[in-house]
Design a protein around this motif. Structure first.
Motif, mmCIF file in Angstrom:
data_model
loop_
_atom_site.group_PDB
_atom_site.id
_atom_site.type_symbol
_atom_site.label_atom_id
_atom_site.label_comp_id
_atom_site.label_asym_id
_atom_site.label_seq_id
_atom_site.Cartn_x
_atom_site.Cartn_y
_atom_site.Cartn_z
ATOM 1 N N PHE A 167 -1.832 1.834 3.281
ATOM 2 C CA PHE A 167 -1.978 2.065 1.785
ATOM 3 C C PHE A 167 -1.018 3.549 1.603
ATOM 4 C CE2 PHE A 167 -5.125 -1.057 0.883
ATOM 5 C CZ PHE A 167 -4.644 -1.718 -0.021
ATOM 6 N N HIS A 168 -1.165 4.395 2.676
ATOM 7 C CA HIS A 168 -0.586 5.677 2.247
ATOM 8 C C HIS A 168 1.037 5.442 2.766
ATOM 9 C CE1 HIS A 168 -4.523 7.579 2.787
ATOM 10 N NE2 HIS A 168 -4.002 8.721 2.218
ATOM 11 N N HIS A 169 1.352 4.683 3.442
ATOM 12 C CA HIS A 169 2.721 4.543 3.832
ATOM 13 C C HIS A 169 3.353 3.749 2.739
ATOM 14 C CE1 HIS A 169 5.363 0.947 5.132
ATOM 15 N NE2 HIS A 169 6.488 2.238 5.188
ATOM 16 N N LEU A 170 2.814 3.041 2.164
ATOM 17 C CA LEU A 170 3.394 2.311 0.933
ATOM 18 C C LEU A 170 3.454 3.210 -0.524
ATOM 19 C CD1 LEU A 170 1.627 -1.152 1.040
ATOM 20 C CD2 LEU A 170 4.234 -0.697 1.567
ATOM 21 N N GLY A 213 13.931 -2.200 13.160
ATOM 22 C CA GLY A 213 12.803 -1.810 13.974
ATOM 23 C C GLY A 213 11.312 -1.793 13.238
ATOM 24 N N CYS A 214 11.437 -1.556 11.812
ATOM 25 C CA CYS A 214 10.020 -1.989 11.209
ATOM 26 C C CYS A 214 9.768 -3.542 11.431
ATOM 27 C CB CYS A 214 10.152 -1.633 9.835
ATOM 28 S SG CYS A 214 10.454 0.190 9.563
ATOM 29 N N ALA A 215 10.792 -4.382 11.154
ATOM 30 C CA ALA A 215 10.625 -5.802 11.336
ATOM 31 C C ALA A 215 9.765 -6.108 12.613
ATOM 32 C CB ALA A 215 11.699 -6.620 11.135
ATOM 33 N N PHE A 216 10.374 -5.438 13.888
ATOM 34 C CA PHE A 216 9.933 -5.740 15.281
ATOM 35 C C PHE A 216 8.421 -5.391 15.226
ATOM 36 C CE2 PHE A 216 14.097 -6.259 16.695
ATOM 37 C CZ PHE A 216 14.086 -7.193 17.546
ATOM 38 N N THR A 217 8.154 -3.955 14.824
ATOM 39 C CA THR A 217 6.651 -4.105 14.945
ATOM 40 C C THR A 217 5.804 -4.618 13.957
ATOM 41 O OG1 THR A 217 6.934 -2.057 13.386
ATOM 42 C CG2 THR A 217 7.067 -1.632 15.772
ATOM 43 N N TYR A 218 6.183 -5.120 12.556
ATOM 44 C CA TYR A 218 5.429 -5.916 11.748
ATOM 45 C C TYR A 218 5.062 -7.231 12.521
ATOM 46 C CZ TYR A 218 5.330 -2.233 8.107
ATOM 47 O OH TYR A 218 5.177 -1.053 7.480
ATOM 48 N N SER A 219 6.148 -7.789 13.071
ATOM 49 C CA SER A 219 6.254 -9.061 13.640
ATOM 50 C C SER A 219 5.225 -9.035 14.686
ATOM 51 C CB SER A 219 7.516 -9.752 14.039
ATOM 52 O OG SER A 219 7.442 -10.787 14.713
ATOM 53 N N ALA A 220 5.379 -8.111 15.573
ATOM 54 C CA ALA A 220 4.460 -7.987 16.710
ATOM 55 C C ALA A 220 2.897 -7.593 16.469
ATOM 56 C CB ALA A 220 5.031 -7.011 17.754
ATOM 57 N N PRO A 255 15.537 -5.224 2.229
ATOM 58 C CA PRO A 255 14.965 -5.441 3.713
ATOM 59 C C PRO A 255 13.482 -4.660 3.674
ATOM 60 C CG PRO A 255 16.719 -3.747 3.761
ATOM 61 C CD PRO A 255 16.843 -4.389 2.362
ATOM 62 N N PHE A 256 13.283 -3.826 2.788
ATOM 63 C CA PHE A 256 12.051 -3.110 2.644
ATOM 64 C C PHE A 256 11.104 -4.271 2.243
ATOM 65 C CE2 PHE A 256 8.448 -1.303 0.143
ATOM 66 C CZ PHE A 256 7.980 -0.447 0.948
ATOM 67 N N ILE A 257 11.440 -4.998 1.201
ATOM 68 C CA ILE A 257 10.287 -5.879 0.751
ATOM 69 C C ILE A 257 10.426 -7.159 1.673
ATOM 70 C CG2 ILE A 257 9.953 -7.751 -1.159
ATOM 71 C CD1 ILE A 257 11.354 -6.026 -2.852
ATOM 72 N N PHE A 258 11.253 -7.578 2.508
ATOM 73 C CA PHE A 258 11.069 -8.583 3.305
ATOM 74 C C PHE A 258 10.129 -8.201 4.499
ATOM 75 C CE2 PHE A 258 12.362 -10.447 7.180
ATOM 76 C CZ PHE A 258 12.129 -11.738 7.211
ATOM 77 N N ASP A 259 10.413 -6.988 5.290
ATOM 78 C CA ASP A 259 9.835 -6.473 6.138
ATOM 79 C C ASP A 259 8.263 -6.288 5.810
ATOM 80 O OD1 ASP A 259 11.957 -6.069 7.520
ATOM 81 O OD2 ASP A 259 12.129 -4.079 7.620
ATOM 82 N N ASN A 260 8.002 -6.015 4.565
ATOM 83 C CA ASN A 260 6.546 -5.728 4.121
ATOM 84 C C ASN A 260 5.784 -6.983 3.465
ATOM 85 O OD1 ASN A 260 5.481 -2.642 4.345
ATOM 86 N ND2 ASN A 260 7.773 -2.754 3.776
ATOM 87 N N LEU A 307 1.880 -6.690 2.787
ATOM 88 C CA LEU A 307 1.516 -6.976 1.413
ATOM 89 C C LEU A 307 0.470 -8.265 1.225
ATOM 90 C CD1 LEU A 307 4.752 -6.044 -0.440
ATOM 91 C CD2 LEU A 307 2.802 -4.668 -0.416
ATOM 92 N N TYR A 308 0.571 -9.252 1.789
ATOM 93 C CA TYR A 308 0.107 -10.454 1.937
ATOM 94 C C TYR A 308 -1.348 -9.953 2.377
ATOM 95 C CZ TYR A 308 -2.403 -14.756 3.179
ATOM 96 O OH TYR A 308 -3.170 -15.760 3.304
ATOM 97 N N ARG A 309 -1.334 -9.388 3.704
ATOM 98 C CA ARG A 309 -2.552 -8.716 4.306
ATOM 99 C C ARG A 309 -3.243 -7.970 3.328
ATOM 100 N NH1 ARG A 309 -2.168 -5.651 9.774
ATOM 101 N NH2 ARG A 309 -4.083 -4.928 9.967
ATOM 102 N N LEU A 310 -2.844 -6.987 2.663
ATOM 103 C CA LEU A 310 -3.293 -6.135 1.788
ATOM 104 C C LEU A 310 -4.120 -6.539 0.486
ATOM 105 C CD1 LEU A 310 -1.208 -2.950 2.377
ATOM 106 C CD2 LEU A 310 -3.258 -3.378 3.704
#
Length: 340
Positions: A222-225, A129-136, A192-197, A201-204
């Motif tokens: 940043f708070h989430h991470l 589910g995280c991957a879907f929102t991160y992709s979108a 999967p956490f590293i892959f999803d993020n 992480l690149y953006r930040l």
């Protein structure tokens, strides 16, 4: 007046190995509790009580957020909102499944393993589910329509299968190789956490100037991470109970703190997603094709079926494998000596 007498609480030496937790000495429930005993035990103080409630109550919080958002967003006909819909469903699912696993895990050794197999499957779907929102909504502008972006959710689906399989397999190693079991289970969820993020992480950390989507969501990310890394540390370290066995049996042990940090991390993740989703919508809708039913519900449906198949396979192994018998029966002689 009707009264219910619950089984007495036990110490670590009175329960089979499958129920023991490092650094937790007392407060164990009977390893052959009935379903009613398990439910009622959530209203008395045991070493699992706060594990149950720290995920049961957040389930209702996330469900409330889902219902509120459903009044302002079109989840039926607007494809832009479909990834968020999937994400909202899984952030309601994973804490509820975890709460149920902690509640009913002491019915039997079989039930303990089955409950946590389902718990791992729910966490795997959360990562998807995280991957879907991160992709979108989270992907940096300059990565939009790149090969990674186009295949992000398919790769995340594969990761969910790996996560479920590896975490379920790790339970078979708990007695013979407990350290390896812990490493494999931790790796199953870190992967999967590293892959999803990776896009986040690149953006930040590495993206500056145009095409990096710096906006009001950045502090929330940043708070989430922060809470996600803290949750991972607590899960892997078994602190503070490892430093003072017996002192944190009921309140303050690592799994309770892990639950709290995971929920806080999910809260900030949801808020960050909503900010990115709203602020980037004009640009994203003009540069990316709309989501499709096959690419969203179809992929998630396949992921659910695949994860259930993996859980079913490990459940079958648990029931029929001679090796699994030793895992289930280890220190069973101790359990049979308990007073009913």
């Amino acid at each position: 007046m009707l009264t219910v007498k619950l089984p007495q609480l036990l110490n670590i030496h009175q329960v089979p190995q499958v129920f023991r937790t490092d650094g937790i000495i007392s407060g164990y429930r009977h390893p052959k509790s009935s379903a009613l005993d398990c439910i009622l035990s959530s209203f008395r103080m045991t070493n699992e009580t706060l594990n149950i409630w720290t995920h049961f109550l957040p389930t209702w919080y996330f469900l409330w957020r889902f219902l509120v958002l459903s009044t302002s967003l079109d989840f039926c006909t607007d494809p832009y909102n479909w990834p968020l819909l999937l994400y909202l469903l899984v952030i309601c699912l994973y804490p509820f499944t975890s709460s149920c696993a902690h509640t009913f895990s002491t019915m039997s050794p079989h039930a303990c393993h089955f409950c946590y197999f389902l718990d791992y499957g729910a966490l795997s779907l959360y990562s998807l589910g995280c991957a879907f929102t991160y992709s979108a909504y989270i992907m940096p502008d300059r990565w939009i329509n790149s090969p990674l972006h186009l295949h992000f959710t398919q790769l995340a689906t594969l990761n969910s299968f790996i996560c479920t399989a590896l975490s379920c397999y790790s339970r078979f190693l708990e007695l013979e190789a407990p350290k390896l079991s812990k490493v494999l289970r931790t790796a199953a969820f870190v992967h999967p956490f590293i892959f999803d993020n990776v896009p986040l992480l690149y953006r930040l950390l590495f993206c500056w100037g145009d095409g990096c989507a710096w906006n009001a969501a950045i502090p929330l990310h940043f708070h989430h991470l922060f809470f996600a890394f803290l949750a991972g540390f607590l899960f892997a370290s078994h602190l503070p109970e490892r430093l003072a066995p017996g002192r944190f049996d009921y309140v303050g042990h690592s799994h309770q703190l892990f639950h709290v940090c995971a929920v806080l991390g999910t809260h900030f993740q949801l808020e960050a997603i909503l900010v990115d989703m709203s602020s980037r919508k004009p640009w994203l809708t003009s540069h990316t094709p709309p989501a499709t039913l096959l690419g969203t519900l179809g992929v998630v449906g396949a992921a659910v079926l695949g994860n259930l198949a993996i859980i079913g396979l490990f459940a079958r192994i648990l029931l029929w494998s001679p090796r699994a018998t030793s895992i289930l029966q280890s220190t069973a002689s101790e359990g049979t000596k308990l007073k009913e």
